[in-house]
Write a protein that holds these residues in place. Structure first.
Motif, short mmCIF file in Angstrom:
data_model
loop_
_atom_site.label_atom_id
_atom_site.label_comp_id
_atom_site.label_asym_id
_atom_site.label_seq_id
_atom_site.Cartn_x
_atom_site.Cartn_y
_atom_site.Cartn_z
N TYR A 42 0.82 -1.23 0.00
CA TYR A 42 0.00 0.00 0.00
C TYR A 42 0.84 1.27 0.00
O TYR A 42 0.36 2.34 -0.35
CB TYR A 42 -0.98 -0.01 1.18
CG TYR A 42 -2.14 -0.97 0.97
CD1 TYR A 42 -3.27 -0.60 0.25
CD2 TYR A 42 -2.08 -2.27 1.48
CE1 TYR A 42 -4.32 -1.48 0.04
CE2 TYR A 42 -3.13 -3.17 1.27
CZ TYR A 42 -4.23 -2.77 0.56
OH TYR A 42 -5.26 -3.65 0.34
N PHE A 79 -9.97 4.14 -0.67
CA PHE A 79 -10.40 4.90 0.52
C PHE A 79 -11.93 5.04 0.53
O PHE A 79 -12.57 4.85 1.58
CB PHE A 79 -9.73 6.29 0.48
CG PHE A 79 -10.07 7.19 1.63
CD1 PHE A 79 -9.37 7.10 2.83
CD2 PHE A 79 -11.08 8.14 1.53
CE1 PHE A 79 -9.68 7.93 3.90
CE2 PHE A 79 -11.40 8.97 2.59
CZ PHE A 79 -10.70 8.87 3.79
N MET A 123 -13.61 1.81 1.60
CA MET A 123 -13.49 1.59 3.05
C MET A 123 -14.38 2.54 3.83
O MET A 123 -14.87 2.20 4.90
CB MET A 123 -12.04 1.73 3.48
CG MET A 123 -11.18 0.53 3.07
SD MET A 123 -9.63 0.52 3.96
CE MET A 123 -9.05 -1.15 3.66
N LEU A 124 -14.58 3.73 3.26
CA LEU A 124 -15.46 4.70 3.90
C LEU A 124 -16.92 4.22 3.82
O LEU A 124 -17.69 4.37 4.76
CB LEU A 124 -15.33 6.05 3.18
CG LEU A 124 -15.48 7.32 3.97
CD1 LEU A 124 -14.52 7.36 5.14
CD2 LEU A 124 -15.26 8.53 3.06
N CYS A 155 -13.40 -1.78 6.05
CA CYS A 155 -12.44 -1.05 6.86
C CYS A 155 -11.93 -1.91 8.03
O CYS A 155 -10.78 -1.83 8.41
CB CYS A 155 -13.10 0.22 7.37
SG CYS A 155 -12.07 1.11 8.51
N PRO A 199 -7.76 -1.07 9.40
CA PRO A 199 -7.98 0.33 9.83
C PRO A 199 -6.71 1.17 9.62
O PRO A 199 -6.81 2.35 9.26
CB PRO A 199 -8.32 0.20 11.32
CG PRO A 199 -8.87 -1.18 11.46
CD PRO A 199 -8.13 -2.02 10.47
N LEU A 246 -6.51 2.17 6.04
CA LEU A 246 -7.39 3.32 5.78
C LEU A 246 -6.67 4.62 6.14
O LEU A 246 -6.73 5.59 5.38
CB LEU A 246 -8.69 3.19 6.58
CG LEU A 246 -9.67 4.36 6.42
CD1 LEU A 246 -10.26 4.42 5.02
CD2 LEU A 246 -10.79 4.28 7.46
N THR A 247 -5.99 4.61 7.27
CA THR A 247 -5.25 5.80 7.69
C THR A 247 -4.17 6.15 6.67
O THR A 247 -4.01 7.31 6.29
CB THR A 247 -4.59 5.54 9.07
OG1 THR A 247 -5.59 5.08 9.97
CG2 THR A 247 -3.95 6.80 9.62
N GLY A 272 -5.64 7.66 3.59
CA GLY A 272 -5.99 9.06 3.88
C GLY A 272 -4.77 9.96 3.75
O GLY A 272 -4.85 11.05 3.19
#
Ligand SMILES: [Zn+2]
Length: 402
Positions: free
Chosen positions: A139, A151, A154-155, A161, A234, A237-238, A241
């Motif tokens: 990633y 993203f 996952m949102l 997520c 998770p 996901l961060t 972002g």
């Protein structure tokens, strides 16, 4: 009596009292090409003292009659005659006895089941093979646009997520049309970000000619590849972002934003056009080069929700036109692209304030669209209302217009 043409009788020992009845019943002659029975059923009834309606029944008990002229094409057994009409009625095609007919049907059924089984096995094999692909992904090296798409998924999906899996992707409202979200899922799969999860139903896979195969992205149970660096989902996901928030610092930023805006804007406009055409009960839209050009012309000068408004107005006019006498509905539809171009030109030259057509920003607009404006561009709803492609490229991005 022409013995070749008369039925051949096979007597049943337990009904010898009706043997003569059977013999009389089945005896006849070929008279100038037409079969003629020696005695009518009525005559036989009087002659043998048997009620008329019972004659065929007793005949059947006494003897099985077969025709030596007609044989089953599979077992060569002569055709069994159930009544006089089977002899006199003309027969067409090859004869199959009931047993052979049943056997053939059975074989056909087994063949079909076997084909079905093989297809099922092939689908399972493809799915199993795909489950082995894209197990891990780096990633840290994800492209800017793919980061934004991943993203958004996952949102939209808590499960994605938390544990990396998601199903029923069509209901995630990633973008306006199913066809675009299908393409985006395929894109992430090709990039190695998404793989098939166990439990993907066989219907998700389609095997065509020459065992070429494809899949329906919305039917696949998807699974995000695990992070090569060992991050939990998770944490992925961060990371995504952070990639998105880098904006200009990412060399791909300008090109990716322009690509995403164009992709989502065109999808939105086309979808809105077909919805409005549907609302006004005009015939189906055929998207030709002129429609495509008209949409791009509008998007060049106006924001996505302003183009929605323009499309609504132009379709409304076309619908009004189609109410006129002598005006063919198909022709009304043909006026839409040209009228959209003129509408845009007048709006630009006369400085019209085209009011954007908005839905609930948080809950109704597609997730990718809100991610693009809220996070990627950082303008939120105000930017969505005002940014045309020209403004986007001229003021926010320094990308070459293509
Ligand atoms: Zn047969």
């Amino acid at each position: 009596m022409n013995c070749l043409d008369s039925p051949f009788l096979c007597f049943d020992i337990s009904y010898s009292e009706y043997w003569q009845l059977a013999l009389d019943y089945w005896s006849g002659d070929d008279v100038a090409g037409r079969w003629k029975w020696h005695a009518s059923v009525e005559d036989l009834s009087g002659l043998h003292g048997v009620p008329k309606k019972d004659v065929p029944k007793f005949v059947k008990l006494a003897a099985t009659a077969v025709s030596l002229m007609r044989r089953c094409m599979d077992c060569d057994f002569p055709q069994e005659l159930s009544s006089r009409s089977t002899v006199t009625s003309k027969s067409y095609g090859d004869y199959l006895c009931n047993a052979c007919l049943a056997a053939r049907n059975q074989a056909r059924l087994r063949r079909r089941e076997e084909e079905e089984r093989q297809r099922f096995a092939a689908e399972h094999a493809h799915i199993a093979e795909n489950c082995q692909r894209n197990k891990t992904f780096d990633y840290d090296g994800i492209s800017y646009a793919n980061a934004a798409i991943a993203f958004s998924i996952m949102l939209a999906s808590d499960e994605a997520c938390e544990v990396g899996t998601f199903q029923r992707s069509d209901s995630l409202n990633l973008c306006e049309s199913s066809s675009l979200s299908s393409k985006l899922l395929g894109r992430l799969s090709n990039a190695g970000v998404l793989g098939f999860d166990e439990g993907t139903p066989p219907q998700a896979v389609e095997i065509g000619q020459d065992s070429k195969w494809g899949y329906f992205p919305h039917l696949v149970n998807w699974r995000f590849a695990s992070d090569l660096g060992g991050r939990s989902f998770p944490e992925v996901l961060t990371l995504l972002g952070k990639v998105i928030d880098a904006r200009d610092a990412d060399l791909e930023y300008g090109g990716s934003v322009a690509e995403m805006w164009r992709m989502l804007a065109y999808d939105d406009a086309l979808n809105h056009l077909s919805q409005e055409v549907d609302n006004y009960q005009l015939p189906d839209v055929r998207v030709g080069p002129k429609t495509e050009q008209a949409i791009w012309h509008a998007l060049d000068h106006f924001s996505i929700p302003q183009v929605r408004r323009e499309i609504t107005n132009v379709v409304k006019n076309a619908a009004a036109l189609s109410q006129h006498r002598d005006f063919v509905r198909r022709h009304a539809l043909n006026t839409i692209p040209g009228n959209l171009i003129s509408y845009v030109d007048r709006a630009v030259s006369e400085g019209w304030q085209v009011s954007p057509l908005l839905r609930n920003w948080q809950n109704e607009e597609p997730v990718l669209l809100t991610v693009l404006f809220n996070r990627v561009l950082g303008t939120g709803l105000p930017g969505f209302k005002t940014l045309s492609y020209s403004v986007l490229t001229a003021t926010i991005l320094n990308v070459d217009r293509t």
